[in-house]
Scaffold this motif. Structure first.
Motif, short mmCIF file in Angstrom:
data_model
loop_
_atom_site.label_atom_id
_atom_site.label_comp_id
_atom_site.label_asym_id
_atom_site.label_seq_id
_atom_site.Cartn_x
_atom_site.Cartn_y
_atom_site.Cartn_z
N THR A 9 50.08 79.02 21.65
CA THR A 9 50.03 79.47 20.16
C THR A 9 50.09 81.06 19.97
O THR A 9 50.69 81.52 19.44
N PHE A 20 55.09 82.47 19.81
CA PHE A 20 54.71 80.78 19.86
C PHE A 20 55.40 80.51 21.15
O PHE A 20 56.67 80.57 21.00
N ARG A 56 54.20 73.32 14.19
CA ARG A 56 53.12 73.86 14.73
C ARG A 56 53.32 75.45 14.64
O ARG A 56 52.30 76.06 14.40
N ASN A 60 50.57 78.91 12.15
CA ASN A 60 50.01 80.18 12.33
C ASN A 60 50.99 81.22 12.08
O ASN A 60 51.07 82.56 12.83
#
Length: 254
Positions: A9, A20, A56, A60
């Motif tokens: 991440t 990422f 995913r 963030n």
């Protein structure tokens, strides 16, 4: 669907900014110092789609404003069609894309004696490469050893196609960061580092040089997988030695 080993991440060493990182499963290389031997076999990966991976990322995305997405591995170009799809969808979202590759999947130049079938196959492969590069903002190219015979001992493959890929990226004016792992007794050698620097000097697209000191932190994975770690008696390279090696390369690039 792609075969994926894992996702990271908040990567800070795989391209500019916070990134990422997608670890692709599968690699034809068998580098003696590889710290991800668990990525070698493509069948061991988990299937994921491009949209799932990017969802995913989106969780963030505020952290990636100065970064983006990096494909590493394993060898991402082993799954070039899926990789191109992933990067295409990323670019549609305005995401910076970075490819970390050994370049081993580049086909190189077509031999003069090639038959029609080989020529068509080569053309198709180059079209795949161009489609990928069209949606790739940065290539991090790992040059394991500049001498082809020594490269084959170190990785199981000669480096002719890899150096050809470096030249092709230069011709395409694609920004490149060069990575070179320096290993005592193998690449911590003035002659090798000088030749590498002289080669890099011929390229106009190299934005950054990363000299990485050899470490044995991945040895535990070999033990867990029951694989012999060839470099178990090789000492780790100090930061000072890595700096020395970097200086040798840069001096040859002048």
């Amino acid at each position: 669907m792609g075969k994926i080993h894992s996702l990271e991440t908040f990567g800070t060493v795989d391209g500019p900014g916070v990134r990422f990182v997608v670890f692709f499963q599968g690699c034809p290389m068998r580098c003696q110092y590889c710290h991800n031997p668990d990525t070698w076999h493509i069948e061991d990966g988990q299937e994921m789609g491009a949209e799932e991976i990017l969802s995913r990322f989106e969780r963030n995305k505020t952290f990636y404003k100065t970064g983006g997405i990096t494909a590493t591995g394993g060898e991402p170009m082993l799954q070039i069609d899926f990789l191109t799809e992933l990067f295409t969808k990323a670019k549609e979202r305005g995401i910076h894309t970075c490819l970390d590759t050994s370049g081993i999947m580049f086909p190189g130049e077509l031999p003069d004696c090639a038959d029609e079938a080989a020529a068509m196959g080569h053309k198709a492969r180059m079209e795949q490469i161009d489609a990928l590069l069209a949606v790739t903002d940065l290539v991090m190219l790992d040059i394991k050893h500049i001498e082809s015979a020594a490269h084959k001992v170190l990785t199981g493959h000669a480096n002719d196609n890899i150096l050809a890929f470096a030249r092709y990226l230069d011709a395409k004016k694609k920004p490149v960061w060069i990575r070179h792992v320096v290993v005592p007794g193998i690449t911590f050698d003035k002659d090798e580092l000088t030749v590498l620097g002289q080669f890099l000097k011929t390229l106009s697209n190299v934005e950054k040089l990363e000299v990485l000191p050899y470490h044995a932190l991945g040895k535990v994975k070999y033990d867990n997988l029951g694989i012999d770690y060839v470099l178990k008696d090789t000492p780790q390279l100090s930061k000072a030695q890595a700096k020395e090696a970097e200086q040798m390369i840069k001096e040859a690039m002048l």
